[in-house]
Design a protein around this motif. Structure first.
Motif, mmCIF file in Angstrom:
data_model
loop_
_atom_site.group_PDB
_atom_site.id
_atom_site.type_symbol
_atom_site.label_atom_id
_atom_site.label_comp_id
_atom_site.label_asym_id
_atom_site.label_seq_id
_atom_site.Cartn_x
_atom_site.Cartn_y
_atom_site.Cartn_z
ATOM 1 N N VAL A 383 33.746 44.093 4.376
ATOM 2 C CA VAL A 383 34.610 43.893 3.220
ATOM 3 C C VAL A 383 36.129 43.590 3.561
ATOM 4 C CG1 VAL A 383 35.801 44.935 1.387
ATOM 5 C CG2 VAL A 383 33.236 45.523 1.788
ATOM 6 N N GLU A 384 36.542 42.317 2.967
ATOM 7 C CA GLU A 384 37.660 42.040 3.094
ATOM 8 C C GLU A 384 38.266 41.537 1.870
ATOM 9 O OE1 GLU A 384 37.727 38.947 6.144
ATOM 10 O OE2 GLU A 384 36.892 39.956 7.668
ATOM 11 N N ASP A 385 39.773 41.876 1.787
ATOM 12 C CA ASP A 385 40.374 41.494 0.394
ATOM 13 C C ASP A 385 39.616 41.738 -0.852
ATOM 14 O OD1 ASP A 385 42.521 40.916 1.812
ATOM 15 O OD2 ASP A 385 41.930 38.898 2.365
ATOM 16 N N GLY A 386 38.775 42.622 -1.097
ATOM 17 C CA GLY A 386 38.042 42.712 -2.123
ATOM 18 C C GLY A 386 36.804 41.860 -2.214
ATOM 19 N N VAL A 387 36.298 41.479 -1.216
ATOM 20 C CA VAL A 387 35.167 40.310 -1.220
ATOM 21 C C VAL A 387 34.162 41.141 -0.231
ATOM 22 C CG1 VAL A 387 34.328 38.416 -0.644
ATOM 23 C CG2 VAL A 387 36.480 38.318 -1.823
ATOM 24 N N LEU A 388 32.572 41.321 -0.287
ATOM 25 C CA LEU A 388 32.089 41.485 0.543
ATOM 26 C C LEU A 388 30.985 40.624 1.239
ATOM 27 C CD1 LEU A 388 30.040 43.913 1.659
ATOM 28 C CD2 LEU A 388 28.416 43.678 -0.183
ATOM 29 N N PHE A 389 31.345 40.471 2.660
ATOM 30 C CA PHE A 389 30.657 39.448 3.528
ATOM 31 C C PHE A 389 29.445 39.923 3.886
ATOM 32 C CE2 PHE A 389 35.073 38.183 3.060
ATOM 33 C CZ PHE A 389 35.108 36.977 3.027
ATOM 34 N N LEU A 399 26.736 35.394 2.661
ATOM 35 C CA LEU A 399 26.985 35.595 1.194
ATOM 36 C C LEU A 399 28.303 36.270 0.947
ATOM 37 C CD1 LEU A 399 23.587 37.118 0.323
ATOM 38 C CD2 LEU A 399 24.338 34.594 0.170
ATOM 39 N N ARG A 400 29.042 35.847 0.013
ATOM 40 C CA ARG A 400 30.448 36.513 -0.597
ATOM 41 C C ARG A 400 30.348 36.848 -1.861
ATOM 42 N NH1 ARG A 400 34.415 32.422 -0.365
ATOM 43 N NH2 ARG A 400 36.135 34.083 -0.018
ATOM 44 N N LEU A 401 30.600 38.116 -2.011
ATOM 45 C CA LEU A 401 30.342 38.704 -3.453
ATOM 46 C C LEU A 401 31.352 39.715 -3.373
ATOM 47 C CD1 LEU A 401 26.538 40.122 -2.336
ATOM 48 C CD2 LEU A 401 27.122 38.151 -3.710
ATOM 49 N N GLY A 402 31.484 39.921 -4.801
ATOM 50 C CA GLY A 402 32.754 40.884 -5.299
ATOM 51 C C GLY A 402 32.200 41.269 -6.823
ATOM 52 N N PRO A 403 32.956 42.204 -7.131
ATOM 53 C CA PRO A 403 34.223 42.796 -6.591
ATOM 54 C C PRO A 403 33.714 44.004 -5.736
ATOM 55 C CG PRO A 403 33.797 43.719 -8.812
ATOM 56 C CD PRO A 403 33.129 42.421 -8.751
ATOM 57 N N ALA A 404 34.280 43.897 -4.335
ATOM 58 C CA ALA A 404 33.764 44.689 -3.241
ATOM 59 C C ALA A 404 34.817 46.145 -3.210
ATOM 60 C CB ALA A 404 33.640 44.137 -2.099
ATOM 61 N N GLU A 405 34.849 46.990 -4.411
ATOM 62 C CA GLU A 405 35.864 48.108 -4.465
ATOM 63 C C GLU A 405 35.148 49.332 -4.188
ATOM 64 O OE1 GLU A 405 37.676 47.383 -8.006
ATOM 65 O OE2 GLU A 405 38.825 45.672 -7.468
ATOM 66 N N ASP A 406 35.438 50.412 -3.573
ATOM 67 C CA ASP A 406 34.761 51.736 -3.717
ATOM 68 C C ASP A 406 35.028 52.258 -5.053
ATOM 69 O OD1 ASP A 406 34.398 51.281 -0.939
ATOM 70 O OD2 ASP A 406 36.110 52.310 -0.358
ATOM 71 N N GLY A 407 33.738 52.842 -5.620
ATOM 72 C CA GLY A 407 33.921 53.562 -6.734
ATOM 73 C C GLY A 407 33.803 52.358 -7.856
ATOM 74 N N SER A 408 33.489 51.276 -7.648
ATOM 75 C CA SER A 408 33.272 50.249 -8.715
ATOM 76 C C SER A 408 32.051 50.563 -9.558
ATOM 77 C CB SER A 408 33.638 48.824 -8.427
ATOM 78 O OG SER A 408 33.380 48.049 -9.358
ATOM 79 N N THR A 409 31.975 50.185 -10.767
ATOM 80 C CA THR A 409 30.787 50.113 -11.609
ATOM 81 C C THR A 409 30.232 48.801 -12.015
ATOM 82 O OG1 THR A 409 32.046 50.708 -13.578
ATOM 83 C CG2 THR A 409 31.223 52.529 -12.533
ATOM 84 N N HIS A 410 31.075 47.959 -11.322
ATOM 85 C CA HIS A 410 30.519 46.388 -11.790
ATOM 86 C C HIS A 410 29.772 45.918 -10.871
ATOM 87 C CE1 HIS A 410 34.021 46.136 -14.725
ATOM 88 N NE2 HIS A 410 34.770 46.716 -13.827
ATOM 89 N N ARG A 413 28.778 40.109 -7.862
ATOM 90 C CA ARG A 413 28.538 38.570 -8.263
ATOM 91 C C ARG A 413 28.976 37.677 -7.193
ATOM 92 N NH1 ARG A 413 25.491 39.430 -12.524
ATOM 93 N NH2 ARG A 413 26.264 40.665 -14.116
ATOM 94 N N PRO A 414 28.255 36.367 -7.263
ATOM 95 C CA PRO A 414 28.916 35.392 -6.022
ATOM 96 C C PRO A 414 30.407 35.083 -6.465
ATOM 97 C CG PRO A 414 27.207 34.410 -7.645
ATOM 98 C CD PRO A 414 27.281 36.047 -8.116
ATOM 99 N N VAL A 415 31.170 34.779 -5.397
ATOM 100 C CA VAL A 415 32.436 34.356 -5.428
ATOM 101 C C VAL A 415 32.607 32.979 -5.310
ATOM 102 C CG1 VAL A 415 33.291 36.848 -5.387
ATOM 103 C CG2 VAL A 415 33.027 35.215 -3.193
ATOM 104 N N ASP A 416 31.434 32.123 -4.644
ATOM 105 C CA ASP A 416 31.575 30.822 -4.382
ATOM 106 C C ASP A 416 30.216 30.118 -4.492
ATOM 107 O OD1 ASP A 416 29.724 31.661 -2.288
ATOM 108 O OD2 ASP A 416 31.228 31.312 -0.588
ATOM 109 N N THR A 417 30.428 28.861 -4.443
ATOM 110 C CA THR A 417 29.172 27.871 -5.032
ATOM 111 C C THR A 417 28.063 28.137 -3.900
ATOM 112 O OG1 THR A 417 30.638 26.457 -5.870
ATOM 113 C CG2 THR A 417 28.358 25.579 -5.596
ATOM 114 N N ALA A 418 28.427 28.195 -2.771
ATOM 115 C CA ALA A 418 27.233 28.545 -1.887
ATOM 116 C C ALA A 418 26.432 29.994 -2.017
ATOM 117 C CB ALA A 418 27.980 28.418 -0.193
ATOM 118 N N THR A 419 27.220 30.837 -2.164
ATOM 119 C CA THR A 419 26.311 32.102 -2.388
ATOM 120 C C THR A 419 25.509 32.101 -3.645
ATOM 121 O OG1 THR A 419 28.470 33.397 -1.321
ATOM 122 C CG2 THR A 419 26.830 34.715 -2.935
#
Length: 428
Positions: A383-389, A399-410, A413-419
């Motif tokens: 995890v870097e800057d709220g993005v899960l690699f 794959l780059r996914l977000g939001p990668a936050e502890d305790g998040s309920t969201h 989702r993909p954060v770029d086109t390739a993902t």
């Protein structure tokens, strides 16, 4: 004759009859303190409803408007807290002092066309205002003083007045009554006659409240129904409980002076259940990464402890009434439930407030990507800057996914086109 006015006046008549019946009921209850105080509470509430409803209809009549669709009636609280309702009504005299018509209402009546019935209403309104004045002024008739002593015996009311607090020259001011240096409290000798008159006015408020309501009722019957008094209408509020004191506020079971062994088991089980529930905010806050808001979390836990303690205090005596081992049954059940709550709150919180890695496995790795190179156990994650690699150990797009936050309920989702393209290929 307006049907709406006929209905409203009929309801006012019902409230007046209930208020009078409640006053009579107080005298009938005798020496039973619990029943008598309940009857007094009903009387206070019923007469307050009567005055408030009379005022509402009087204002509508003077404005030549329509009566309210429902006359005001104070709500009787649910059965489980009616003893608290009773204490509140007795403490506030049912809100009667706040209901007394003010000068604006009297001025409005004086500006209306004069009539003997309206004059009677004005007279009763002024009498109620005199009672309110007595209620407010009578406490100021007292003063602090230093009693005289004769052989150690205090003489009633004799002594010298205490000096007043600087800046408050009136001996009856609340500041002087609370903070002046005297050790006794008495009516100021020079104001004894005024104090007696104010006290009489204050205590006459209940009789005057009924008289005011009756005067308004007579005025409305004559002006709106041509003198034809209707039958009593629908009754709401405390007036329905006249003569039903035991049903209104049942006798509460008190805690025993000394708990037996089985009773102590029940109390212990209930206490454990309260503590287990109090841990819920802290557990959820820990999993949701909200410990920085520790003040709110501890406040929530404290509120649960407070509410739980009140509930146990109010319901506990009924739970431990059973003889022998049966008195411990509620405590055993509460203890088992406390274990379930204590053991279950962690996994439940982890399920709803998972970290990014667990959410990836749950949403993607063990789902639509389970047959791909991105399946659980075949990837490296960070995890870097709220993005899960998510990088597969074999060849493949990271794959780059977000939001990668502890305790998040969201959901992730993909954060770029390739993902997005990879997820679309696997129909995720």
């Amino acid at each position: 004759m307006s049907r709406s006015w006929e209905r409203a006046i009929a309801e006012l008549l019902a409230q007046g009859l209930a208020a009078q019946a409640s006053a009579d009921r107080v005298q009938e209850t005798g020496a039973d303190v619990r029943k008598r105080t309940t009857a007094v509470a009903v009387h206070y509430a019923a007469e307050t409803d009567y005055v408030r409803s009379a005022l509402a209809l009087l204002r509508a009549h003077l404005a030549d408007g329509r009566p309210p669709r429902g006359l005001p009636a104070a709500r009787v609280w649910p059965r489980s807290v009616r003893d608290l309702w009773k204490e509140r009504v007795l403490e506030r005299t049912g809100g009667l002092w706040q209901t007394i018509p003010g000068a604006a209402v009297v001025d409005q009546m004086r500006s209306a066309p004069a009539s003997p019935l309206l004059d009677a209403v004005i007279e009763q309104a002024e009498a109620l205002q005199a009672s309110l004045h007595g209620h407010r002024r009578h406490p100021r008739m007292y003063e602090k003083y230093f009693p005289e002593r004769d052989g150690g015996v205090r003489l009633d009311g004799r002594g010298r007045p205490a000096p007043t607090v600087p800046g408050f020259p009136d001996p009856g001011h609340p500041v002087n009554l609370n903070f002046a240096s005297g050790t006794g409290l008495r009516i100021q000798p020079a104001r004894a006659e005024e104090a007696s008159r104010l006290k009489d006015d204050e205590f006459a408020v209940h009789r005057r409240a009924l008289a005011f309501g009756d005067a308004v009722l007579d005025l409305l019957v004559e002006a709106r129904l041509d003198g034809a008094r209707p039958l009593a209408g629908r009754l709401r509020g405390a007036g329905q409980w006249v003569g039903r004191e035991d049903d209104l506020v049942p006798a509460r079971t008190e805690w025993p002076a000394k708990l037996g062994g089985f009773q102590a088991v029940t109390l212990t089980g209930l206490g454990l259940l309260v503590l287990a529930c109090a841990a819920l905010p802290l557990t959820v806050g820990n999993r949701a990464d909200l410990l920085s808001h520790y003040t709110l979390l501890f406040a929530a836990s404290g509120a649960i402890v407070l509410v739980g303690t009140v509930i146990v205090h109010r319901t506990g005596p009924r739970l431990i009434q059973a003889p022998g081992f049966k008195a411990a049954a509620p405590g055993i059940a509460a203890g088992l439930l406390a274990i379930v709550v204590w053991q279950g709150q962690g996994p439940v919180a982890e399920h709803f407030f998972a970290d990014p890695y667990e959410r990836f496995e749950r949403e993607l790795g063990d789902g639509c990507l389970s047959a791909s190179s991105y399946r659980s156990g075949a990837v490296q994650t960070r995890v870097e800057d709220g993005v899960l690699f998510v990088t597969p150990t074999s060849r493949g797009t990271t794959l780059r996914l977000g939001p990668a936050e502890d305790g998040s309920t969201h959901p992730l989702r993909p954060v770029d086109t390739a993902t997005r393209k990879v997820l679309d290929d696997f129909r995720c």
